[in-house]
Design an enzyme around this catalytic site. Structure first.
Site, mmCIF file in Angstrom:
data_model
loop_
_atom_site.group_PDB
_atom_site.id
_atom_site.type_symbol
_atom_site.label_atom_id
_atom_site.label_comp_id
_atom_site.label_asym_id
_atom_site.label_seq_id
_atom_site.Cartn_x
_atom_site.Cartn_y
_atom_site.Cartn_z
ATOM 1 N N ARG A 1 1.712 -1.880 -4.303
ATOM 2 C CA ARG A 1 3.038 -1.317 -4.558
ATOM 3 C C ARG A 1 4.082 -2.119 -3.789
ATOM 4 O O ARG A 1 3.837 -2.462 -2.629
ATOM 5 C CB ARG A 1 3.076 0.145 -4.115
ATOM 6 N N HIS B 1 5.769 1.434 -0.296
ATOM 7 C CA HIS B 1 4.733 2.481 -0.171
ATOM 8 C C HIS B 1 3.333 1.933 -0.472
ATOM 9 O O HIS B 1 2.495 2.621 -1.046
ATOM 10 C CB HIS B 1 5.027 3.660 -1.098
ATOM 11 N N ARG C 1 -0.238 11.833 -2.602
ATOM 12 C CA ARG C 1 -0.411 10.562 -1.877
ATOM 13 C C ARG C 1 0.683 10.443 -0.818
ATOM 14 O O ARG C 1 1.870 10.546 -1.127
ATOM 15 C CB ARG C 1 -0.349 9.366 -2.830
ATOM 16 N N ASN D 1 9.811 12.193 0.143
ATOM 17 C CA ASN D 1 9.557 11.610 1.463
ATOM 18 C C ASN D 1 9.465 12.730 2.497
ATOM 19 O O ASN D 1 9.752 13.891 2.186
ATOM 20 C CB ASN D 1 10.701 10.676 1.868
ATOM 21 N N PHE E 1 18.751 -0.635 -3.980
ATOM 22 C CA PHE E 1 17.365 -0.486 -3.526
ATOM 23 C C PHE E 1 16.663 -1.824 -3.265
ATOM 24 O O PHE E 1 16.059 -2.007 -2.198
ATOM 25 C CB PHE E 1 16.573 0.365 -4.528
ATOM 26 N N ARG F 1 15.938 5.564 -10.104
ATOM 27 C CA ARG F 1 14.497 5.715 -9.864
ATOM 28 C C ARG F 1 13.781 5.997 -11.173
ATOM 29 O O ARG F 1 12.680 5.526 -11.402
ATOM 30 C CB ARG F 1 14.235 6.863 -8.879
ATOM 31 N N ARG G 1 1.933 -3.064 -12.145
ATOM 32 C CA ARG G 1 0.875 -2.810 -11.172
ATOM 33 C C ARG G 1 -0.461 -2.474 -11.848
ATOM 34 O O ARG G 1 -1.516 -2.920 -11.411
ATOM 35 C CB ARG G 1 1.310 -1.627 -10.292
HETATM 36 FE FE1 HDD Z 1 10.549 5.077 -4.445
HETATM 37 C C1 HDD Z 1 7.298 4.260 -4.710
HETATM 38 C C2 HDD Z 1 9.723 7.886 -2.643
HETATM 39 C C3 HDD Z 1 13.892 5.671 -3.799
HETATM 40 C C4 HDD Z 1 11.378 2.600 -6.529
HETATM 41 N N1 HDD Z 1 8.851 5.909 -3.796
HETATM 42 C C5 HDD Z 1 7.596 5.430 -4.029
HETATM 43 C C6 HDD Z 1 6.627 6.305 -3.451
HETATM 44 C C7 HDD Z 1 7.316 7.321 -2.865
HETATM 45 C C8 HDD Z 1 8.708 7.079 -3.077
HETATM 46 C C9 HDD Z 1 6.729 8.494 -2.116
HETATM 47 C C10 HDD Z 1 5.133 6.091 -3.466
HETATM 48 C C11 HDD Z 1 4.481 6.796 -4.612
HETATM 49 C C12 HDD Z 1 2.986 6.614 -4.535
HETATM 50 O O1 HDD Z 1 2.394 7.146 -3.585
HETATM 51 O O2 HDD Z 1 2.457 5.945 -5.403
HETATM 52 N N2 HDD Z 1 11.598 6.457 -3.371
HETATM 53 C C13 HDD Z 1 11.067 7.578 -2.785
HETATM 54 C C14 HDD Z 1 12.153 8.429 -2.337
HETATM 55 C C15 HDD Z 1 13.322 7.803 -2.652
HETATM 56 C C16 HDD Z 1 12.965 6.561 -3.302
HETATM 57 C C17 HDD Z 1 11.980 9.773 -1.659
HETATM 58 C C18 HDD Z 1 14.733 8.240 -2.434
HETATM 59 C C19 HDD Z 1 15.110 9.476 -2.489
HETATM 60 N N3 HDD Z 1 12.311 4.264 -5.023
HETATM 61 C C20 HDD Z 1 13.579 4.670 -4.680
HETATM 62 C C21 HDD Z 1 14.551 3.917 -5.435
HETATM 63 C C22 HDD Z 1 13.834 3.058 -6.233
HETATM 64 C C23 HDD Z 1 12.444 3.288 -5.957
HETATM 65 C C24 HDD Z 1 16.050 4.087 -5.339
HETATM 66 C C25 HDD Z 1 14.339 2.051 -7.237
HETATM 67 C C26 HDD Z 1 15.451 2.160 -7.891
HETATM 68 N N4 HDD Z 1 9.520 3.616 -5.375
HETATM 69 C C27 HDD Z 1 10.067 2.739 -6.230
HETATM 70 C C28 HDD Z 1 9.042 1.859 -6.915
HETATM 71 C C29 HDD Z 1 7.709 2.419 -6.341
HETATM 72 C C30 HDD Z 1 8.190 3.496 -5.389
HETATM 73 C C31 HDD Z 1 9.268 0.409 -6.786
HETATM 74 C C32 HDD Z 1 6.727 1.424 -5.741
HETATM 75 C C33 HDD Z 1 5.378 1.797 -6.258
HETATM 76 C C34 HDD Z 1 5.629 2.813 -7.258
HETATM 77 O O3 HDD Z 1 6.974 3.060 -7.340
HETATM 78 O O4 HDD Z 1 4.808 3.382 -7.917
HETATM 79 O O5 HDD Z 1 9.137 2.003 -8.283
#
Ligand code: HDD
Length: 703
Positions: free
Chosen positions: A88, A91, A128, A164, A177, A374, A385
């Site tokens: 990822r 995370h 997770r 989170n 982001f 998001r 992925r």
């Molecule tokens: Fe995110 C993963 C939580 C903002 C893009 N995010 C990811 C995971 C968590 C969060 C818990 C791990 C999920 C797992 O265990 O597979 N993210 C947050 C929270 C945010 C947040 C609480 C703000 C309130 N995230 C955020 C933004 C973006 C992303 C603004 C993009 C615009 N996040 C991602 C991602 C991930 C991710 C790149 C990486 C792996 C996945 O999604 O599955 O898409």
């Protein structure tokens, strides 16, 4: 040519180690003598062909060249070469577990979500937890936010709350982001530092993004170094919508409240735990679930309407703001219990794909610009992925309710619909699924209007008011930790201007905090304060819910006592202590000079869980040292034992002493013991000690 060399023969040394460590398993002795493990199924290739030899490649002669026709070898190696998938992008380091969610208070008046219609409705769940910045192999105790992602397999589809352990976020708009993540992860030229925000790039970015200051207060607080996944809260962060059967909408924020209470470690502990056990958090969750001590969280909701949103000091669509629980109380509506570890880490924890867009009828989004971004990002990232659009066919991602659609083909398609019709509308008799106008998901018909522009709403420009409220809501101890964390992190920045620029934000939060950090960084004068874009709101009420120490468990349940022992200790007293911890719902671990354990004065052998240098006191919530006179003397000559004692004392732990254990503390330089150090000599003392440990730390020692 004669065949003199066996192709694989473990050295005598290897054989010995294997025999002693794993007597139950047989060890390969070379192809011709290889034995099967008792009772295992017959080994086959992925095509199901039985395998006769899994030790040697097919060769032309025992010392001859390997043959390309060895399909078993080629298949095995090909599969191995493709074992890794991209981690990822954030995370990456995480740990998952299974469980269930149960509705404890039905709320049909607020939402039509099937799960929440009736008390007692229960669905499977997968959770997770993760750190954000570090790579997959990074250590668990990084200072960081923790991911708290929950997938509920409801009867109307999968509902993900991808949250989170902190209720606010660094940025307000998803546009930022990639910059945020680039800044915190290792620098692109040198590929370090790993899993930490203590470096120039991160603080450079933050200093130029004042909207991050509220979240920075949280990550620099003890929330950034939780003691366990089990002892932290979770938050959906954004404002979502509940929509009831009549189409009426309310705003809602989601909270996960740990039944186990809140707890964090100290920074010095975090640094040392990372060395002693980089898997501290995942091991903790695994052990607790395996021991039947199932962690549990309550699902709470803060529900409010447009009227509240309009009069609130801040914009409810701004993810850098929270709504204090004192303003809108958290109503508990369900419970989440994790009662099962995964069968296979990769299959479940690595392949689980969360998405903020996974919602069910009765839940909807708001226009929070972070949430909207998001919703795009998660689906997109899973395709990269997990290799294609069929990741929903992977069991951990598949809905557990019936599903039917006309999506087909693509990489790894495993559930292509049967029959002739693969389009809709069609006129075939068994023409496949049809949309359900009544029960199908409908977006809340919010009216929208406005100019198409790249802008932010004016209220979003308040960057300091809630940062101040958070800081003021902490106890003195916690405020001290925030200052220490900022000093530590900024001291790792090489560029003076970056340090100054960060400190210049702090007077807008708290004058004493600003001064403490400036002093800690060795500044002669406080840098000129940044001018806030919007006037800081004065007099926001402090909120006890924001402090960890004001929400401690007052119980040792789920916690661990480390007991350091020597030969010659009183075995009955040890049993009484272990029993007292068990009665309180806690766990014990025995630490001894050797892994072979010790012999009590009654002549009984007590095996050790840890050799002294593998079980430093930072791994435990409280410690006990039981030593005979001779034993204390021996421990006093051992560096790790002195470190055990000195650290336990320095980290404000409760300490029980039995026999001559006091001598170890003197040898460790701890001469002045205090009320947090308790002598035990009989079973009542043990129960009292464990009760005292419910306070988790003797803070008076370090104030
Ligand atoms: Fe995110 C993963 C939580 C903002 C893009 N995010 C990811 C995971 C968590 C969060 C818990 C791990 C999920 C797992 O265990 O597979 N993210 C947050 C929270 C945010 C947040 C609480 C703000 C309130 N995230 C955020 C933004 C973006 C992303 C603004 C993009 C615009 N996040 C991602 C991602 C991930 C991710 C790149 C990486 C792996 C996945 O999604 O599955 O898409």
């Amino acid at each position: 040519m004669t065949d003199k060399t066996p192709s694989f023969r473990p050295s005598i040394e290897t054989q010995k180690t294997n025999q002693t460590a794993k007597r139950a398993e047989t060890v390969g002795q070379g192809g011709e003598t290889h034995q099967h493990a008792q009772g295992g199924p017959r080994m086959t290739t992925a095509q199901g062909v039985p395998v006769s030899d899994n030790q040697n490649t097919l060769k032309a002669g025992a010392r001859g060249p390997a043959l390309l026709e060895d399909f078993q070898f080629r298949e095995k190696m090909f599969h191995f070469d493709h074992e890794r998938i991209p981690e990822r992008v954030v995370h990456a380091r995480g740990y998952g577990a299974r469980g269930y969610f149960e509705t404890t208070d039905a709320i049909p008046e607020l939402t039509s979500a099937h799960l929440l219609q009736e008390k007692g409705r229960k669905v499977p769940a997968f959770v997770r937890f993760s750190t954000v910045a570090g790579n997959k192999g990074s250590m668990d105790l990084a200072r960081d936010a923790r991911g708290f992602a929950v997938k509920l397999y409801t009867e109307e589809g999968n509902w993900d709350i991808v949250g989170n352990n902190i209720p606010v976020f660094f940025i307000q708009d998803a546009m930022k982001f990639p910059d945020l993540v680039h800044s915190v992860k290792e620098a692109p030229d040198r590929a370090f530092p790993q899993a930490q925000s203590a470096h120039d790039n991160f603080w450079d970015f933050i200093s130029l993004m004042p909207e991050a200051m509220h979240m920075v207060m949280w990550t620099m607080s003890d929330r950034g170094i939780p003691r366990s996944f089990r002892f932290m809260e979770g938050f959906g962060v954004h404002t979502f919508r509940f929509v009831n059967a009549d189409g009426k909408s309310h705003f809602v924020k989601f909270h996960w409240k740990p039944k186990q209470g809140l707890q964090s470690v100290l920074w010095d502990e975090a640094v040392k735990i990372n060395g002693a056990d980089p898997d501290y958090h995942r091991r903790d969750l695994w052990n607790a679930i395996q021991a039947g001590d199932f962690p549990e969280w309550e699902l709470g909701v803060q529900v409010f309407d447009d009227e509240f949103a309009d009069k609130f000091d801040f914009d409810v669509l701004d993810a850098t703001k929270l709504i204090p629980e004192e303003d809108v109380p958290v109503r508990i509506i369900g419970r989440l219990v994790l009662d099962s570890v995964v069968d296979n880490f990769f299959a479940e924890t690595e392949q689980v794909a969360f998405c903020t867009q996974n919602i069910v009828p009765g839940i909807d989004f708001t226009n929070d610009p972070l949430l909207q971004g998001r919703n795009f990002s998660y689906l997109d990232t899973q395709i990269k992925r997990l290799g294609g659009p069929n990741f929903t066919h992977i069991p951990v991602n598949a809905p557990k309710c019936p599903y039917a659609h006309f999506q087909q083909d693509g990489h790894m398609a495993m559930h292509n619909p049967a029959g002739r019709a693969n389009y809709e509308p069609n006129s075939w008799k068994d023409g496949g699924p049809r949309a359900d106008q009544d029960a199908g998901f409908k977006s809340y018909p919010e009216e929208v209007e406005g100019e198409k522009r790249k802008v932010r709403a004016e209220l979003f420009a308040d960057h300091y008011s809630q940062a101040r409220q958070f800081y003021e809501s902490q106890t003195k101890v916690e405020q001290g930790h925030i200052a220490d964390a900022l000093i530590f992190e900024l001291s790792k920045c090489e560029v003076l201007e970056i340090r100054e620029r960060v400190v210049a934000h702090l007077p807008n939060i708290d004058a004493d905090l600003a001064q403490a950090v400036a002093d800690g960084l060795g500044f002669d004068t406080l840098p000129k304060a940044q001018t806030p874009r919007r006037k800081v709101v004065e007099g926001l009420k402090t909120s006890d819910a924001l402090s960890i120490l004001k929400n401690g468990p007052n119980s040792f349940q789920g916690r661990k006592l480390g007991i350091l022992l020597t030969d010659g200790i009183d075995g009955d007293l040890l049993s009484a202590l272990q029993e007292a911890v068990k009665d309180a719902g806690g766990m014990t671990e025995i630490i001894a000079p050797t892994i072979g354990g010790i012999k009590t004065s009654q002549g009984e052998r007590v095996p050790a869980d840890q050799k002294i240098d593998g079980g430093p006191s930072v791994l435990y919530d409280a410690v006990a040292v039981m030593a005979s006179a001779e034993g204390a003397k021996k421990l006093s000559a051992m560096h790790p034992a002195k470190g055990f004692a000195a650290d336990a004392f320095a980290h404000a732990k409760y300490i029980a002493l039995a026999g001559d254990a006091k001598d170890l503390f003197s040898a460790a330089g701890v001469d002045k013991l205090d009320d947090g150090v308790i002598e035990i000599s009989k079973s009542d003392d043990c129960a009292d000690f464990v009760k005292t440990c419910g306070a988790l730390r003797f803070w008076d020692r370090v104030q």
